[in-house]
Motif scaffolding. Structure first.
Motif, short mmCIF file in Angstrom:
data_model
loop_
_atom_site.label_atom_id
_atom_site.label_comp_id
_atom_site.label_asym_id
_atom_site.label_seq_id
_atom_site.Cartn_x
_atom_site.Cartn_y
_atom_site.Cartn_z
N VAL A 127 0.87 -1.19 0.00
CA VAL A 127 0.00 0.00 0.00
C VAL A 127 0.90 1.23 0.00
CG1 VAL A 127 -1.70 1.31 1.34
CG2 VAL A 127 -1.86 -1.19 1.21
N ASP B 27 -10.38 5.17 4.82
CA ASP B 27 -10.46 3.88 5.50
C ASP B 27 -11.67 3.92 6.42
OD1 ASP B 27 -9.73 1.34 6.07
OD2 ASP B 27 -7.89 1.83 7.17
N LYS C 137 -2.85 5.73 1.99
CA LYS C 137 -4.26 5.51 2.33
C LYS C 137 -5.01 6.81 2.14
CE LYS C 137 -4.38 1.81 5.74
NZ LYS C 137 -4.76 1.42 7.09
#
Lengths: 389, 162
Positions: free
Chosen positions: B138, B144, B141
Motif C-alpha cells: 500500500v 479507510d 491511504k
C-alpha cells in the motif's frame, strides 16, 4: 467627490449589520473557537455535486429561462405537494432565485409601495428590514418573547396592524432563536389575517430542520392563506448547498409575474449548474436531509442539556440550527457578554441584539459545528462561569 | 433500517458517540439505546471498538501490504482452518475469503518491506494448503472505514452575516 451627499439616501440610511464587528474581532484572534456561522458544516452530498459537474462536462453552461429550468420548477412543485400538500403550478407560480434572499427581495419589491408598512417579527434574520426599506416601505417591529417560545402571537400582530400595513414577514423556523410555528400557531395568525388585504412572505428556508417530531407545516397550507402568501424556500440549509446560491419563491401567478420582472432585469436567471444540482437534491436527497437532521438534533440536545446543567435559562428551540440562551442573569448586555467570552475564552457567539432589540439579553449559538467542537466551546463557557467572569 | 441498524451505523461512524448522543439523534429513549448496544456487545454483533489511526502522523515506521493468497481447501474444513492459521499471526490485520481469481485477501502491517517479505516466505507460504501468494504494498491511504485521510483541519467557512 462628496460621496455622503451624492450617494443614495435610501441606501446610506441602512445600518450595517451588528454581527460583523464580532466577526472582525474573532477573525483577528488566533485559535478562536467560532460558534457564529449560520451555515451547515456538512459538504453538499456528493451525488448532488456530481450532478453539477456532469452538467458542466456536458456543456450545459448557458442562461436558462428567467424563471428557471422547467425540470427544476416541476421538481419544486412536486416536492411542495408531497411534503406539505400545497399545489403550485410550475408554469407560472414558481420562480427560481439566487438563494432565498433574492427571492425575499424580489417578493418585497413586487408587493410594497412607498410608505407601506412591513411587519417584521424580531429577533430575526437581519435582511427583512433593510430590504423593506430599500423598497420604500416602513419596517415595523413585532417583538417576540421567550415566554411565548419566541413565536409570533396573534395579539402582537393585531396591535401592529394599521391601514398602511401591506405585508407580514413570517421567519419560521427562526434564525436566531430556533423557534418553530406549529399548525395551531399559524392558525391563530391566519385568523387575524383573514378578511384583510395583507400579504405574507413566509421564509421557510429552515423548514426541513424541524425537531418537533411532527411533520413541519408550511404557512401556505393554512386554510385561506395561499392567495396572500409568498413561500420562500431554498437549498442552502437542508441540503448544505449555501455556495450554490439556490432558492425559490412560490406564489399566485399575479405576484410571481411582478417578482419575475425584478428578477429578470436584476439577475437574468439563477446559476445554471446550481439549478441542475438542485433537481438532484429534490429528487434523490431525502436521505441526506434526514441524516443531517439527526446530527443537528444530537448537537441541539447536547447544547440544551449543557446550558440547563450550568443553569442558563433557555427555551427549547425546535428548528433551524441555533440555540438562544438567556444570559441576562449574568448582569451583562448581550454585546458585553459576547465580547468578554471572546476576549477571555476565545469563543465567538453572536449577541442576540444583532437580530433586533428584543434579542437583547440573549446570545445565538450555532450548532452547525461538530459535537467535538461544541464540547470544546462549552467547556470554555463552563470555565468562564466558574471564574465568575 | 430498524433502530438497531441505525444505532450500529452511528457507532461504526464514531464509536465515541454516547448512548445519549445516539438517542438524541434518533429521537429514541437513552435506556433503549443502551440496551440495544449491550445486547449487540453480548451476542458478538459488536466485536470491539478501535481507533482509526493515521500512522503517517506518528514517527512509527510502518508498511501495509495486501496479499492475495491461493489455497488448496482442506477436506471437511474448507477454507476455515487455513484462514484461522493465518489469523493467528498478530501482524495480520484482516483476512477475507474472496470470490474470483484467488481465495484469501490478507492485510498485513509490518515495520518494513523486509518484514513483510519475511512473513510471506517464513510464515504464510509454509502454512499447509497455501499454494501461492501475490504481495502488493500500500503506497498511501486515502480513505479507510468511511473516513477520508485529509490533513486539512481548518474550517473552510467564511465569516459572513447570517
Amino acid at each position: 467627490m462628496d460621496y455622503d451627499r451624492l450617494l443614495s439616501d435610501r441606501v446610506m440610511k441602512i445600518k450595517p449589520s451588528g454581527i460583523r464587528r464580532f466577526f472582525d474581532l474573532a477573525e483577528s484572534m488566533d485559535e478562536c473557537i467560532a460558534l457564529g456561522v449560520g451555515e451547515p458544516d456538512f459538504k453538499t452530498p456528493w451525488h448532488i455535486r456530481e450532478k453539477g459537474i456532469y452538467t458542466l462536462r456536458s456543456g450545459k453552461t448557458r442562461y436558462t429561462a428567467n424563471s428557471g429550468i422547467e425540470e427544476l420548477r416541476r421538481s419544486i412543485s412536486g416536492y411542495l405537494l408531497r411534503r406539505f400538500g400545497i399545489e403550485y403550478d410550475f408554469k407560472e407560480e414558481v420562480l427560481v432565485t439566487v438563494g432565498g434572499s433574492e427571492g425575499i427581495d424580489a417578493a418585497i419589491r413586487a408587493i410594497v409601495n412607498p410608505g407601506d408598512e412591513v411587519l417584521v417579527p424580531e429577533p430575526s434574520f437581519v435582511c427583512y428590514r433593510p430590504l423593506a426599506e430599500l423598497a420604500g416601505g416602513v419596517a415595523v417591529t413585532l417583538p417576540t418573547y421567550e415566554k411565548d417560545n419566541f413565536r409570533l402571537t396573534p395579539e402582537v400582530l393585531k396591535n401592529a396592524i394599521t391601514e398602511k400595513t401591506k405585508l407580514l414577514i413570517l421567519p419560521y423556523p427562526n434564525n436566531p432563536t430556533g423557534a418553530v410555528m406549529r399548525k395551531e400557531d399559524y392558525e391563530k395568525i391566519a385568523e387575524v389575517l383573514r378578511g384583510t388585504d395583507i400579504f405574507v412572505i413566509s421564509d421557510e428556508i429552515y423548514i426541513e430542520l424541524n425537531y418537533t417530531g411532527e411533520e413541519p407545516v408550511s404557512f401556505a397550507s393554512i386554510d385561506g392563506m395561499r392567495e396572500r402568501t409568498v413561500l420562500v424556500n431554498g437549498f442552502s440549509k437542508a441540503y448544505a448547498m449555501t455556495g450554490w446560491r439556490m432558492g425559490y419563491i412560490c406564489a399566485p401567478a399575479p405576484i410571481i409575474r411582478q417578482a419575475l420582472k425584478v428578477h429578470q432585469f436584476g439577475i437574468m436567471c439563477s446559476p445554471t449548474t446550481s439549478q441542475y444540482a438542485a433537481v438532484e437534491a429534490l429528487e434523490n436527497g431525502d436521505e441526506d436531509v434526514q441524516k443531517m437532521r439527526e446530527m443537528y438534533n444530537m448537537r441541539r440536545k447536547y447544547l440544551i442539556d449543557f446550558v440547563a446543567r450550568v443553569n442558563i435559562p433557555c427555551f427549547e428551540p425546535l428548528g433551524a440550527f441555533y440555540v438562544f440562551p438567556n444570559i441576562s442573569g449574568f448582569g451583562y448586555s448581550s454585546d458585553e457578554f459576547c465580547r468578554i467570552f471572546l476576549e477571555k475564552k476565545k469563543v465567538a457567539v453572536v449577541p442576540g441584539s444583532a437580530f433586533g432589540e428584543s434579542g437583547e439579553g440573549f446570545v445565538r449559538i450555532s450548532y452547525a459545528y461538530s459535537l467535538e467542537h461544541l464540547e470544546k466551546a462549552m467547556t470554555k463557557l463552563e470555565e468562564l462561569i466558574e471564574e465568575g467572569f | 433500517m430498524d433502530n438497531k441498524e441505525k444505532i450500529l451505523k452511528y457507532l461504526e461512524q464514531n464509536a465515541k458517540y454516547t448512548s445519549k448522543n445516539i438517542a438524541d439523534a434518533l429521537s429514541l429513549d437513552e435506556k433503549d439505546v443502551k440496551k440495544i448496544i449491550a445486547d449487540c456487545e453480548a451476542d458478538g454483533t459488536i466485536l470491539g471498538y478501535n481507533a482509526l489511526i493515521n500512522w503517517d502522523k506518528t514517527r512509527r515506521d510502518r508498511v501495509v501490504a495486501l496479499i492475495e493468497v491461493s489455497v488448496q481447501p482442506e477436506k471437511g474444513e474448507g477454507f476455515d482452518q487455513i484462514a484461522a492459521n493465518i489469523c493467528a499471526f498478530s501482524e495480520v490485520e484482516s483476512v477475507y475469503l474472496m470470490s474470483g481469481g484467488f481465495d484469501l485477501t490478507v492485510i498485513l502491517s509490518a515495520k518494513s518491506m523486509k518484514d513483510v517479505a519475511r512473513f510471506v516466505f517464513d510464515k504464510l507460504a509454509l502454512i499447509d494448503g497455501v499454494k501461492g501468494t501475490a504481495t502488493h504494498f500500500v503506497l498511501n491511504k486515502y480513505k479507510d472505514k468511511g473516513i477520508v485521510f485529509d490533513s486539512s483541519e481548518e474550517d473552510p467557512r467564511e465569516m459572513l452575516e447570517i
